[in-house]
Design a protein around this motif. Structure first.
Motif, PDB file in Angstrom:
ATOM      1  N   MET A  92       0.837  -1.177   0.000  1.00 53.08           N
ATOM      2  CA  MET A  92       0.000   0.000   0.000  1.00 53.08           C
ATOM      3  C   MET A  92       0.874   1.229   0.000  1.00 53.08           C
ATOM      4  N   SER A  93       0.607   2.167  -0.898  1.00 52.53           N
ATOM      5  CA  SER A  93       1.492   3.299  -1.046  1.00 52.53           C
ATOM      6  C   SER A  93       1.240   4.382  -0.011  1.00 52.53           C
ATOM      7  N   GLU A  94      -0.024   4.717   0.268  1.00 51.85           N
ATOM      8  CA  GLU A  94      -0.276   5.763   1.252  1.00 51.85           C
ATOM      9  C   GLU A  94      -1.390   5.339   2.183  1.00 51.85           C
ATOM     10  N   ARG A  95      -1.330   5.873   3.387  1.00 52.40           N
ATOM     11  CA  ARG A  95      -2.297   5.524   4.421  1.00 52.40           C
ATOM     12  C   ARG A  95      -3.582   6.311   4.209  1.00 52.40           C
ATOM     13  N   LEU A  96      -4.710   5.636   4.386  1.00 55.57           N
ATOM     14  CA  LEU A  96      -6.010   6.295   4.262  1.00 55.57           C
ATOM     15  C   LEU A  96      -6.365   6.972   5.585  1.00 55.57           C
ATOM     16  N   ALA A  97      -7.103   8.090   5.521  1.00 51.76           N
ATOM     17  CA  ALA A  97      -7.532   8.798   6.733  1.00 51.76           C
ATOM     18  C   ALA A  97      -8.616   7.981   7.428  1.00 51.76           C
ATOM     19  N   THR A  98      -8.503   7.878   8.748  1.00 57.82           N
ATOM     20  CA  THR A  98      -9.492   7.129   9.517  1.00 57.82           C
ATOM     21  C   THR A  98     -10.036   7.985  10.653  1.00 57.82           C
ATOM     22  N   ASN A  99     -11.268   7.736  11.048  1.00 62.04           N
ATOM     23  CA  ASN A  99     -11.952   8.341  12.191  1.00 62.04           C
ATOM     24  C   ASN A  99     -11.700   9.847  12.312  1.00 62.04           C
ATOM     25  N   GLN A 100     -10.948  10.280  13.332  1.00 58.45           N
ATOM     26  CA  GLN A 100     -10.744  11.710  13.616  1.00 58.45           C
ATOM     27  C   GLN A 100      -9.831  12.396  12.592  1.00 58.45           C
ATOM     28  N   GLU A 101      -9.115  11.626  11.775  1.00 59.90           N
ATOM     29  CA  GLU A 101      -8.213  12.211  10.774  1.00 59.90           C
ATOM     30  C   GLU A 101      -8.970  12.776   9.582  1.00 59.90           C
ATOM     31  N   ILE A 102     -10.214  12.393   9.400  1.00 59.68           N
ATOM     32  CA  ILE A 102     -11.009  12.863   8.261  1.00 59.68           C
ATOM     33  C   ILE A 102     -11.359  14.325   8.497  1.00 59.68           C
ATOM     34  N   ARG A 103     -11.128  15.182   7.501  1.00 56.64           N
ATOM     35  CA  ARG A 103     -11.281  16.632   7.658  1.00 56.64           C
ATOM     36  C   ARG A 103     -12.541  17.195   6.996  1.00 56.64           C
ATOM     37  N   ALA A 104     -13.323  16.389   6.303  1.00 58.91           N
ATOM     38  CA  ALA A 104     -14.527  16.886   5.625  1.00 58.91           C
ATOM     39  C   ALA A 104     -15.634  17.124   6.650  1.00 58.91           C
ATOM     40  N   LYS A 105     -16.561  18.054   6.335  1.00 53.09           N
ATOM     41  CA  LYS A 105     -17.687  18.327   7.227  1.00 53.09           C
ATOM     42  C   LYS A 105     -18.747  17.245   7.119  1.00 53.09           C
ATOM     43  N   GLU A 106     -18.972  16.741   5.895  1.00 56.20           N
ATOM     44  CA  GLU A 106     -19.920  15.660   5.696  1.00 56.20           C
ATOM     45  C   GLU A 106     -19.340  14.665   4.689  1.00 56.20           C
ATOM     46  N   VAL A 107     -19.800  13.406   4.789  1.00 53.69           N
ATOM     47  CA  VAL A 107     -19.262  12.342   3.942  1.00 53.69           C
ATOM     48  C   VAL A 107     -20.405  11.519   3.369  1.00 53.69           C
ATOM     49  N   ARG A 108     -20.134  10.858   2.252  1.00 50.37           N
ATOM     50  CA  ARG A 108     -21.074   9.884   1.698  1.00 50.37           C
ATOM     51  C   ARG A 108     -20.725   8.570   2.396  1.00 50.37           C
ATOM     52  N   LEU A 109     -21.622   8.087   3.223  1.00 48.42           N
ATOM     53  CA  LEU A 109     -21.349   6.955   4.103  1.00 48.42           C
ATOM     54  C   LEU A 109     -21.771   5.635   3.455  1.00 48.42           C
ATOM     55  N   ILE A 110     -20.868   4.650   3.555  1.00 44.85           N
ATOM     56  CA  ILE A 110     -21.144   3.286   3.111  1.00 44.85           C
ATOM     57  C   ILE A 110     -21.061   2.402   4.349  1.00 44.85           C
ATOM     58  N   GLY A 111     -22.087   1.613   4.584  1.00 48.15           N
ATOM     59  CA  GLY A 111     -22.159   0.778   5.782  1.00 48.15           C
ATOM     60  C   GLY A 111     -21.182  -0.381   5.758  1.00 48.15           C
ATOM     61  N   PRO A 112     -21.108  -1.133   6.871  1.00 47.32           N
ATOM     62  CA  PRO A 112     -20.145  -2.240   6.973  1.00 47.32           C
ATOM     63  C   PRO A 112     -20.429  -3.391   6.002  1.00 47.32           C
ATOM     64  N   THR A 113     -21.665  -3.531   5.535  1.00 47.78           N
ATOM     65  CA  THR A 113     -21.983  -4.606   4.596  1.00 47.78           C
ATOM     66  C   THR A 113     -21.960  -4.126   3.149  1.00 47.78           C
ATOM     67  N   GLY A 114     -21.633  -2.838   2.934  1.00 51.45           N
ATOM     68  CA  GLY A 114     -21.512  -2.314   1.579  1.00 51.45           C
ATOM     69  C   GLY A 114     -22.710  -1.515   1.104  1.00 51.45           C
ATOM     70  N   GLU A 115     -23.736  -1.363   1.940  1.00 48.31           N
ATOM     71  CA  GLU A 115     -24.918  -0.603   1.516  1.00 48.31           C
ATOM     72  C   GLU A 115     -24.657   0.904   1.635  1.00 48.31           C
ATOM     73  N   GLN A 116     -25.234   1.669   0.725  1.00 48.33           N
ATOM     74  CA  GLN A 116     -25.095   3.134   0.728  1.00 48.33           C
ATOM     75  C   GLN A 116     -26.069   3.711   1.746  1.00 48.33           C
ATOM     76  N   ILE A 117     -25.561   4.449   2.710  1.00 49.52           N
ATOM     77  CA  ILE A 117     -26.430   5.065   3.720  1.00 49.52           C
ATOM     78  C   ILE A 117     -26.820   6.470   3.273  1.00 49.52           C
ATOM     79  N   GLY A 118     -25.893   7.176   2.631  1.00 53.57           N
ATOM     80  CA  GLY A 118     -26.190   8.511   2.128  1.00 53.57           C
ATOM     81  C   GLY A 118     -25.197   9.530   2.631  1.00 53.57           C
ATOM     82  N   ILE A 119     -25.504  10.804   2.390  1.00 52.64           N
ATOM     83  CA  ILE A 119     -24.626  11.897   2.813  1.00 52.64           C
ATOM     84  C   ILE A 119     -25.025  12.295   4.233  1.00 52.64           C
TER      85      ILE A 119
END
Length: 172
Positions: free
Chosen positions: A1-28
């Motif tokens: 893996m070339s670069e580390r992905l942002a996790t939990n508190q490292e994410i800087r966006a105000k809102e995100v498009r959320l995908i659930g643990p089973t792969g379903e789209q929850i929404g913004i």
């Protein structure tokens, strides 16, 4: 893996498009709600597409994800076929037994999938009779025609006559 992905508190966006643990789209959803949803599932919120508008974040076990990526990369490296080139040097006056040994070694390389570069090296007076070295290359072609094909053959260049043989498609 070339670069580390942002996790939990490292994410800087105000809102995100959320995908659930089973792969379903929850929404913004706002970031705080997305982090709470990940904590509730006892998993991590991972920003998988930071350049999207809004960024895409997925609820997953990040440690397991990193492990699976490394394992897939390791398996891919294991399955790569040996490639490259082996070199064998001959002289115009190479004895028959030595020639047979070198041809046997070249046969082994060709069946393993390597290409083989043969170089006939000439010294001093041998340069006056280049046909002896070229005849040696012809003999190599004849002996290895069942496992290899001539990819490139050059005449006399300086003190060397060179030929490259590649493995036949069905031979390896």
């Amino acid at each position: 893996m070339s670069e580390r992905l942002a996790t939990n508190q490292e994410i800087r966006a105000k809102e995100v498009r959320l995908i659930g643990p089973t792969g379903e789209q929850i929404g913004i959803v706002p970031l705080k709600i997305a982090i709470d949803a990940a904590r509730e599932a006892d998993l991590d919120l991972v920003e998988v597409a930071p350049n999207a508008q809004p960024p895409v974040a997925k609820v997953m076990d990040y440690g397991k994800y990193v492990y699976e990526q490394e394992r897939a990369a390791r398996d891919a490296r294991k399955k790569q076929k040996a490639s490259g080139q082996k070199a064998i040097r001959l002289r115009p006056k190479t004895d028959d037994h030595d020639f047979d040994t070198k041809v046997r070694q070249a046969r082994k390389f060709l069946t393993q999938g390597y290409s083989v570069r043969f170089q006939v090296m000439f010294r001093m007076r041998e340069l006056r009779r280049p046909e002896m070295g070229l005849a040696l290359l012809d003999k190599v072609i004849e002996d290895l025609s069942d496992v290899g094909t001539v990819e490139n053959r050059s005449g006399l260049q300086g003190r060397f006559a060179t030929m490259v043989m590649a493995p036949k498609a069905g031979a390896s």
